[in-house]
Design a protein around this motif. Structure first.
Motif, short mmCIF file in Angstrom:
data_model
loop_
_atom_site.label_atom_id
_atom_site.label_comp_id
_atom_site.label_asym_id
_atom_site.label_seq_id
_atom_site.Cartn_x
_atom_site.Cartn_y
_atom_site.Cartn_z
N ARG A 145 -5.34 45.77 -4.36
CA ARG A 145 -4.89 44.21 -4.85
C ARG A 145 -4.42 43.21 -3.65
N TRP A 185 -7.12 28.40 -2.62
CA TRP A 185 -7.76 29.31 -4.33
C TRP A 185 -9.06 29.16 -4.20
N GLU A 189 -11.28 32.71 -4.16
CA GLU A 189 -11.95 32.22 -5.73
C GLU A 189 -13.67 33.34 -4.71
N ARG A 195 -12.00 39.90 -9.24
CA ARG A 195 -11.32 38.70 -9.71
C ARG A 195 -9.92 38.29 -8.56
N VAL A 196 -9.71 37.74 -9.18
CA VAL A 196 -8.76 36.93 -9.06
C VAL A 196 -7.70 35.50 -9.77
N ASN A 197 -6.89 35.76 -9.91
CA ASN A 197 -5.92 35.44 -11.26
C ASN A 197 -5.02 34.93 -10.27
N TYR A 198 -4.53 33.48 -11.06
CA TYR A 198 -3.75 33.15 -10.12
C TYR A 198 -2.90 31.34 -11.35
N GLN A 199 -1.53 30.92 -11.08
CA GLN A 199 -1.68 30.08 -11.21
C GLN A 199 -1.20 28.58 -10.25
N HIS A 200 -1.26 27.30 -10.52
CA HIS A 200 -0.76 25.96 -9.70
C HIS A 200 0.74 26.00 -10.33
N GLY A 215 -0.19 33.71 -7.54
CA GLY A 215 -1.32 35.81 -8.38
C GLY A 215 -1.67 36.31 -7.41
N ALA A 217 -5.24 38.71 -6.33
CA ALA A 217 -6.59 39.33 -6.07
C ALA A 217 -7.02 40.51 -6.00
#
Length: 221
Positions: A145, A185, A189, A195-200, A215, A217
Motif C-alpha cells: 500500500r 489524484w 488513478e 485501487r485508489v481510495n482518497y478524500q479531498h 488516502g 493506493a
C-alpha cells in the motif's frame, strides 16, 4: 511560518547548499501548527503500517512518531541538510532508521520489497510525477500500500484554481519546483494501482496550498 514549507523544500536536489540548509531549518522549526492540526488524520492514515516501510522525502521526520517501533524504515531524502534533524528525531523516539540520499523518480530499493510506501507533501514537487508513482509501484510488494497526504489543485472553474494556475511559474521558481495546481489524484488513478481510495479536504493553510488529499493506493496482487 507557512506550513507549505514541507512541500517547497522537498525538491531541493538541484539547489545551492545555502538554500537546502535554509529550508531544512525552516522545516524543522516552522511546521508545528500544521502538524498539530493534521495529527488525527495522520494517526488514522498510518494506523496499520507494518513490515518494510519506505518514506519518500521524509524531511526532518514529522511522520516518525506515528510509526510502530517494530517496522523496518527506509527514508529517501534528497536534501542532505534534512538528515541530521531526522536522525535526531529518530533517536529521540528510539526508532531505528535507514536513511538514504536519492529522489522519488529513482528509488534505490529492490523490486517488490516494501510492504508500504509513504509520501506526505512531496508529490507536488517531484520533477516527474508519473515516473515517481511507477517507482512506488515497482518497490511495493504485490498487495502493498501507498499512503499519501498531498496538497493539490483546487476544483476546476474556481477562482482559487485560476489563481493557482496564474501563480504557478513564480511559485515553482520560489518553491523549487512545487506545483500549486497539480492534479495528483488523477495521476494516482492513472498510475496502475489496483485501487485508489482518497478524500479531498481543506487544511488551515494559505489558500494556494489548502486543498489537500489523503488516502491509500494498493498495488495489484
Amino acid at each position: 511560518m507557512m506550513a507549505n514549507i514541507r512541500a517547497i523544500a522537498s525538491n531541493t536536489k538541484n539547489s545551492p547548499d545555502w538554500y537546502k540548509r535554509l529550508f531544512a531549518w525552516m522545516m524543522a522549526h516552522g511546521n508545528a501548527k500544521y502538524e498539530e492540526e493534521i495529527a488525527d488524520r495522520k494517526r488514522a492514515l498510518f494506523a496499520e503500517l507494518h513490515g518494510n516501510v519506505l518514506e519518500i522525502g521524509p524531511g526532518t521526520g514529522p511522520n516518525l512518531s506515528y510509526y510502530p517501533s517494530d517496522i523496518h524504515w527506509i527514508g529517501i531524502e534528497p536534501n542532505i541538510f534534512m538528515h541530521p534533524y531526522l536522525e535526531r528525531e529518530a533517536e529521540q523516539i528510539a526508532l531505528d532508521i535507514d536513511l538514504r540520499f536519492g529522489t522519488a523518480e529513482h528509488l534505490e530499493v529492490e523490486d517488490n520489497s516494501m510492504d508500504a510506501v509513504v509520501s506526505t507533501l512531496v508529490l507536488c514537487s517531484v520533477d516527474n510525477l508519473a515516473a515517481a508513482l511507477q517507482e512506488v509501484i515497482r518497490v511495493l510488494k504485490p498487495g502493498g500500500r501507498f499512503f499519501f497526504l498531498e496538497h493539490v489543485a483546487a476544483p476546476q472553474g474556481t477562482m482559487l484554481r485560476l489563481i493557482q494556475h496564474v501563480i504557478r511559474p513564480l511559485w515553482k521558481t520560489l518553491g523549487d519546483g512545487c506545483h500549486p495546481d497539480r492534479e495528483t489524484w488523477l495521476a494516482l488513478e492513472n498510475a496502475g494501482f489496483e485501487r485508489v481510495n482518497y478524500q479531498h479536504f481543506r487544511a488551515n493553510l494559505p489558500a494556494i496550498v489548502s486543498p489537500q488529499i489523503i488516502g491509500v493506493a494498493v498495488k495489484k496482487v
